[in-house]
Each structure stands twice: as C-alpha cells, then as structure tokens.
Design a protein around this motif. Structure first.
Motif, PDB file in Angstrom:
ATOM      1  N   ILE A 199       0.868  -1.183   0.000  1.00  0.00           N
ATOM      2  CA  ILE A 199       0.000   0.000   0.000  1.00  0.00           C
ATOM      3  C   ILE A 199       0.905   1.233   0.000  1.00  0.00           C
ATOM      4  O   ILE A 199       1.713   1.425   0.916  1.00  0.00           O
ATOM      5  N   LEU A 200       0.783   2.059  -1.026  1.00  0.00           N
ATOM      6  CA  LEU A 200       1.526   3.308  -1.109  1.00  0.00           C
ATOM      7  C   LEU A 200       0.660   4.415  -0.538  1.00  0.00           C
ATOM      8  O   LEU A 200      -0.448   4.673  -1.039  1.00  0.00           O
ATOM      9  N   THR A 201       1.146   5.069   0.520  1.00  0.00           N
ATOM     10  CA  THR A 201       0.345   6.081   1.197  1.00  0.00           C
ATOM     11  C   THR A 201       1.263   7.046   1.929  1.00  0.00           C
ATOM     12  O   THR A 201       2.475   7.075   1.701  1.00  0.00           O
ATOM     13  N   THR A 202       0.692   7.847   2.826  1.00  0.00           N
ATOM     14  CA  THR A 202       1.456   8.821   3.593  1.00  0.00           C
ATOM     15  C   THR A 202       1.648   8.303   5.017  1.00  0.00           C
ATOM     16  O   THR A 202       0.904   7.429   5.476  1.00  0.00           O
ATOM     17  N   PRO A 203       2.645   8.828   5.749  1.00  0.00           N
ATOM     18  CA  PRO A 203       2.932   8.294   7.087  1.00  0.00           C
ATOM     19  C   PRO A 203       1.748   8.331   8.042  1.00  0.00           C
ATOM     20  O   PRO A 203       1.590   7.423   8.870  1.00  0.00           O
ATOM     21  N   GLU A 204       0.886   9.354   7.947  1.00  0.00           N
ATOM     22  CA  GLU A 204      -0.204   9.472   8.916  1.00  0.00           C
ATOM     23  C   GLU A 204      -1.313   8.458   8.693  1.00  0.00           C
ATOM     24  O   GLU A 204      -2.199   8.321   9.542  1.00  0.00           O
ATOM     25  N   VAL A 205      -1.281   7.719   7.585  1.00  0.00           N
ATOM     26  CA  VAL A 205      -2.349   6.776   7.276  1.00  0.00           C
ATOM     27  C   VAL A 205      -2.018   5.361   7.726  1.00  0.00           C
ATOM     28  O   VAL A 205      -2.905   4.515   7.842  1.00  0.00           O
ATOM     29  N   THR A 206      -0.775   5.066   7.998  1.00  0.00           N
ATOM     30  CA  THR A 206      -0.409   3.690   8.350  1.00  0.00           C
ATOM     31  C   THR A 206      -1.225   3.204   9.540  1.00  0.00           C
ATOM     32  O   THR A 206      -1.498   3.934  10.487  1.00  0.00           O
ATOM     33  N   THR A 207      -1.616   1.933   9.465  1.00  0.00           N
ATOM     34  CA  THR A 207      -2.454   1.329  10.494  1.00  0.00           C
ATOM     35  C   THR A 207      -2.025  -0.120  10.675  1.00  0.00           C
ATOM     36  O   THR A 207      -0.980  -0.541  10.161  1.00  0.00           O
ATOM     37  N   ASP A 208      -2.831  -0.904  11.389  1.00  0.00           N
ATOM     38  CA  ASP A 208      -2.431  -2.278  11.700  1.00  0.00           C
ATOM     39  C   ASP A 208      -2.897  -3.270  10.642  1.00  0.00           C
ATOM     40  O   ASP A 208      -2.969  -4.467  10.903  1.00  0.00           O
TER      41      ASP A 208
END
Length: 525
Positions: free
Chosen positions: A124-133
């Motif tokens: 998943i390519l995203t931004t740091p604030e979106v990372t989850t478990d």
C-alpha cells in the motif's frame, strides 16, 4: 437502435508506462500543484524521477512485476508519482478514496478495508499518517534516489483496477487493460480535439475515473500541462477554480453536475476572462438543464464559451468516456416524464452505442432501453468475479445497466435499470420522483431519495428530503401534493430530515439502497 462514432486513429503509445516515459521530453512545468496560496511546479523529468523513486521504494517492500498495489494518496504530486511509478514497475495500481478527514483514523479507513481485501495488493503506497495495523506492507516515502530499471507491462496486462463507487456488498473492481486505458484516453482526447497547446485544470479526486482518466491521463497522452487542486479547496472556495482557469488560460476542465451547480450558486459577479475555456465537461451524474442554464447566466458575461459546460456520459467499466456532447452538432433536450433531459452527444471515436429492450431486442428511435457500449476502453472484467463479468460483458458489448434513448444520432441518459421503482404497477425512475420532491421542498437537486421498502407483504414507496429544521414545517404535505400533481403517484411516506443525512457516494450521487436501510427499515430496489 445503434449509433457509432468516427474511426479512431492509432495512439502514439500502447501502454501507460510508455506514455510516462515521454515525460522525459517535457522540460517545461507539466504538473503544477496548487495549495493556495502556494503552488509547486514539476517538470516532466522531475516528476519522472519522483515516480522512479516511488517505484524503487515499493520494490524494497516486496513489489514485483505483475503485482497490484493500492495507491492511497492526497490529490497532489504524491498520487501522480506513485501511480506513474507503478506503471514503470509493470504493476497495476488500485486507487482508493483519500479520506476527507483523519481525525478518527480507524473510522475513516474502515470503509476502505473491504476493497483492499478484495484487491489483495502486495503493498500500500500512502502517507505516514495513514499507516495502520492492516496486514499489508506500507510504503510511505519515496526512495532517496532512483537506481532500478523500468519494467513495462504489455498492452494486454492490467493498467489499473477501478472499484466502482457506492457499491453495496462485495466491492467490484473493473480490471482496465493497458490497451483499454490508452484507447479510451486517446478516444476522449480525439473527440475533444486535444493537443499540446491545451492547458488542463482539475480539482477532481484522482482516485475517481473522471479525475484519473479525464484529468490526468489526457494531459499525459496529449502532452499538455495540468494544474491540480484538492477537492476540499474547490468545495470551500469554488471561485478559486475559476480564478486559476482565468489566470492560466485554461482550455480543458471538468466537474460533476453538482460542481457546476455549486459554482452557479456561490459565485456572483465574476469578471475575470474565461474565454479560453473551450472544453468543460459535465458528467459522472445526471446532467440538469437548470445547471447548464445557471452556469451560462453566471459566467457568460465573463466570456465563458456557449459550449461550456458540455454534457458527457461514461462509466468505470468502459475506462471512462463513451459520449461527449458536441456544441457544433446542437440537439434539443428530450422531454421525459416531465423533465428536460440534455443530450450527451454521439459516441466518441471508435465507440458504438446500442439501446435494447428487456428482452434483448433493438430499440426503435425514441424508445427507452438499456445502454450497451462497445469500444476501445472496455474492461477485461470484474476482478475475480466471473459471474458479474459474464453478466456485464456479452458478445463484445458492455451491458451498462443504464437506461437511455437514442434520437437524432445522439444519446439521452434517462436512468438506471436497478433503480426503477414499481409502485402500484407503474414503473418510475427514482430520479424523477427525487427531482419533483426536491423542487417542492426547496432542497438541492441531490437532496432527495426515493426507494421502496417492504412493509408486511406490500412494497411501500418512501421519499426522503433534506431540509433545515427551520424550513421543515409543511414539507411532507408540499412534496406529497407535487408528486400527485406532476407524476400521479402517492408515496406511502414522505420524510423530512436534516441536511447531510441522505447517504451519498464520493461523487455526490444518492446511495438509494443505503438510504433505504437508514430510513425505510429495509432495502431499496
């Protein structure tokens, strides 16, 4: 009834990856990202380098040629570079809706997880604030430098997956082959007469087909610059869209009907020059004659050409474009169930359109039937869903589920088959019911929902309208009276609810099954 567009010329490339590589030749700013008052311009080579850095970062987390990868990014250079980088890795991006807020991250991301599970991505390519478990690797930063090699997909490999908005139950992802992505984009641009001399502007979400294909891929294939805004900025400050169009002499920009309505409602006495805006598309939802007239009334004095905006029709399963209205071939509106239905034009180059009855017979001119499409942009099918694919693609034709009328060589879109309401033995388009109800309640055009729900052994027709509490007195009576007078129907219930309560898709369309579940105690049609 069958109509076909003119022949389609051969595009200069056969895959999006090859189109991305042509950015190396564009030394002038190709992408300008606006975060008012700031703006950042990217030349073609700079954006190509950023794309390769995202490609290499994804590879470091396990991405390999042929994989799928989710792109969950804001409307800026990060989405563009990540999407392009996956093309240079020979992989298929899966664009997802960027949340409107991350104040409650788990709540914001919860609707996206079912799509991710179906898409089964490698990363998943995203931004740091979106990372989850979630149990998939996240890629949140590009590599420091691009060191790997480009690996391009073939014309028959997937270019990307488009998951249809507002779907209920298991998400359905349309698999768009490289050949279809290029073919549809080239057909649309050819139909609009696009060239390197054009200038594009968009606030449309890049995860949506109208933003991805219409706003991003058209400038890529036809080699003209793009100015990019964020959707939230347009919704809060629609005048800025017009200001950018005037400042940069924009020639191409599109919006759903609600976007044009917002401009007409919120912008007064606009006096900057909009005469360069030769192609403005109105699509992604039903096009209202009242919207087109209101836009011309507001912006005509600023020089907006008479052919802007022009109605268009398309769908994710066809990559995007099917028909675009040509102001040089004027057509009258269709009178249908008491409303004026504007023409969406004839088929684009290389595209054919048919209308057929419920029994599969060809419709006569002026007869309503299901819209079938054949052309260069057809999907391969729904991802890992053979049953739905077989139902949608038959004998080389895409069965859209939309209803329309062909008259005078042009298409008029009248509704959706699955949305038809049967009340007391009469078939009705919920859109017609909603239009009358919204006008009677003085609500916005998408401020009403009509659906049926089971009550005992009977089907009950329910109409919901959004009105502020201070204006809710007598609304049910006014709506009921208008429906009886104009359509000859008497719904079982009319409900007045506060604004924002009717469920909608990300593009503003009413989600009738969800509305039925919320307000009707059952499921809609």
């Amino acid at each position: 009834m069958l109509i076909s567009g003119p022949p389609l010329s051969s595009p200069p490339v056969d895959t999006l990856g090859r189109a991305v590589l042509r950015l190396a030749e564009m030394d002038q700013p190709w992408l300008t990202v606006h975060r008012d008052p700031e703006r950042h311009a990217w030349t073609g080579p700079a954006l190509l380098d950023l794309a390769r850095r995202w490609r290499d970062a994804a590879r470091a987390r396990g991405l390999r040629q042929g994989d799928r990868a989710v792109v969950l990014m804001p409307n800026d250079e990060r989405f563009v570079a990540a999407f392009f980088g996956l093309q240079l890795a020979g992989c298929a991006p899966v664009p997802l809706a960027w949340p409107s807020t991350l104040a409650n991250k788990q709540q914001a991301l919860a609707p996206l997880r079912p799509i991710v599970e179906v898409a089964d991505p490698r990363v998943i390519l995203t931004t740091p604030e979106v990372t989850t478990d979630w149990p998939w690797p996240f890629v949140t930063e590009p590599a420091a430098a691009a060191t790997g090699d480009d690996v391009l997909a073939g014309p028959d490999d997937p270019a990307f997956l488009q998951f249809t908005s507002g779907s209920m139950g298991r998400p359905r992802g349309a698999v768009i082959p490289q050949r279809a992505a290029v073919g549809c984009t080239w057909s649309m641009g050819s139909g609009m007469g696009l060239s390197p001399q054009d200038v594009g502007l968009s606030w449309l979400p890049l995860y949506h087909d109208m933003g991805l294909v219409g706003a991003l891929l058209c400038p890529l294939l036809f080699g003209f610059p793009l100015h990019l805004m964020r959707p939230g900025e347009f919704l809060l400050h629609p005048r800025r869209w017009l200001d950018h169009a005037a400042e940069f002499r924009v020639t191409v920009a599109a919006a759903p009907d609600f976007g044009w309505r917002l401009v007409a409602r919120r912008v007064r006495d606009y006096d900057r020059d909009l005469s360069s805006w030769r192609v403005g598309l109105d699509g992604a939802e039903p096009v209202h004659r009242s919207t087109l007239d209101a836009v011309h009334q507001r912006l005509g004095p600023a020089g907006l050409p008479a052919g802007t905006p022009r109605p268009a029709y398309g769908l994710a399963e066809g990559t995007l474009g099917v028909c675009i209205y040509d102001p040089d071939r004027p057509a009258p509106d269709l009178e249908w169930n008491g409303r004026q239905v504007p023409s969406v034009g004839g088929p684009l180059p290389g595209v054919s359109v048919r209308t057929v009855t419920a029994t599969g017979m060809e419709c006569a001119e002026g007869e309503e039937g299901e819209i079938l499409v054949r052309g260069p942009g057809l999907m391969r099918g729904y991802f890992r869903d053979e049953g739905q694919t077989a139902a949608a693609l038959r004998d080389g034709w895409l069965h859209t589920g939309d209803l329309g009328v062909i008259a005078g060589g042009q298409l008029y879109v009248t509704g959706r088959i699955k949305d038809l309401v049967i009340h007391n033995g009469v078939k009705l388009h919920p859109y017609d019911i909603e239009r009358v109800a919204a006008e009677a309640a003085d609500a916005t055009l998408n401020g009403a929902a009509a659906f049926t729900t089971r009550e005992g052994e009977d089907e009950a027709l329910v109409v919901v309208v959004e009105v502020p509490r201070r204006r809710s007195e007598g609304v049910e009576r006014r709506v009921l009276g208008a429906l009886v007078r104009q359509l000859g129907i008497r719904p079982n219930r009319v409900l007045a609810v506060p604004p924002g309560q009717i469920p909608r898709t990300t593009s503003g369309k009413v989600r009738r099954p969800a509305a039925a579940a919320r307000f009707g105690g059952g499921h809609g049609p």
